[in-house]
Design an enzyme around this catalytic site. Sequence first.
Site, mmCIF file in Angstrom:
data_model
loop_
_atom_site.group_PDB
_atom_site.id
_atom_site.type_symbol
_atom_site.label_atom_id
_atom_site.label_comp_id
_atom_site.label_asym_id
_atom_site.label_seq_id
_atom_site.Cartn_x
_atom_site.Cartn_y
_atom_site.Cartn_z
ATOM 1 N N GLY A 100 0.784 -1.229 0.000
ATOM 2 C CA GLY A 100 0.000 0.000 0.000
ATOM 3 C C GLY A 100 0.818 1.282 0.000
ATOM 4 O O GLY A 100 0.255 2.369 0.099
ATOM 5 N N TYR A 140 0.178 -4.584 -14.116
ATOM 6 C CA TYR A 140 0.982 -4.251 -15.289
ATOM 7 C C TYR A 140 0.180 -3.451 -16.316
ATOM 8 O O TYR A 140 0.684 -2.499 -16.913
ATOM 9 C CB TYR A 140 1.552 -5.512 -15.933
#
Length: 160
Positions: A100, A140
């Site tokens: 995070g 990605y």
Amino acid sequence: MLEEQALDASRHDRTDFQCGEPALDEYLRKYAVQQSAKGITSIFVLVDDVRPSKILGFYTLSAAQVGVEHLGDAERKKLPRYPVPCFRMGRLARHIECRGTGMGTVLMGLAVDRCLKARSHVGAYALLVDAKDERAKAFYQQYGFTVCSDSPMALYLPLG
């Protein structure tokens, strides 16, 4: 301050690294140094200068090639009809404690930057990755990677 370094078994503590994916943890602990020494892949780690032995994340790069038939229509039209040289990012992982914090994004940026710099010395059309799962694939894709036409988990990012 964060710093990218080549993996050095004498300086970087691989035993402490945990990313939440046992296969990636095992790779870093057992195989990374050997594969680097054999020239199979280059491993880069991200560390903090406060505790430079602690690996916050890592990625691997190696040489690769891809057949143009695996790329999208736009690429196929402008490339030769034989396999084109590329870089492959075989692994990318951040320490579970960094979840995070954007560490994955930092590692991705460092890998792309390293490939762009290497392109001035060695020809390479794209950066290839093989996503381990749908979550990795989505990661990605948010950075512009495109799915290869023949494999839904193989992706590429043109470096031009």
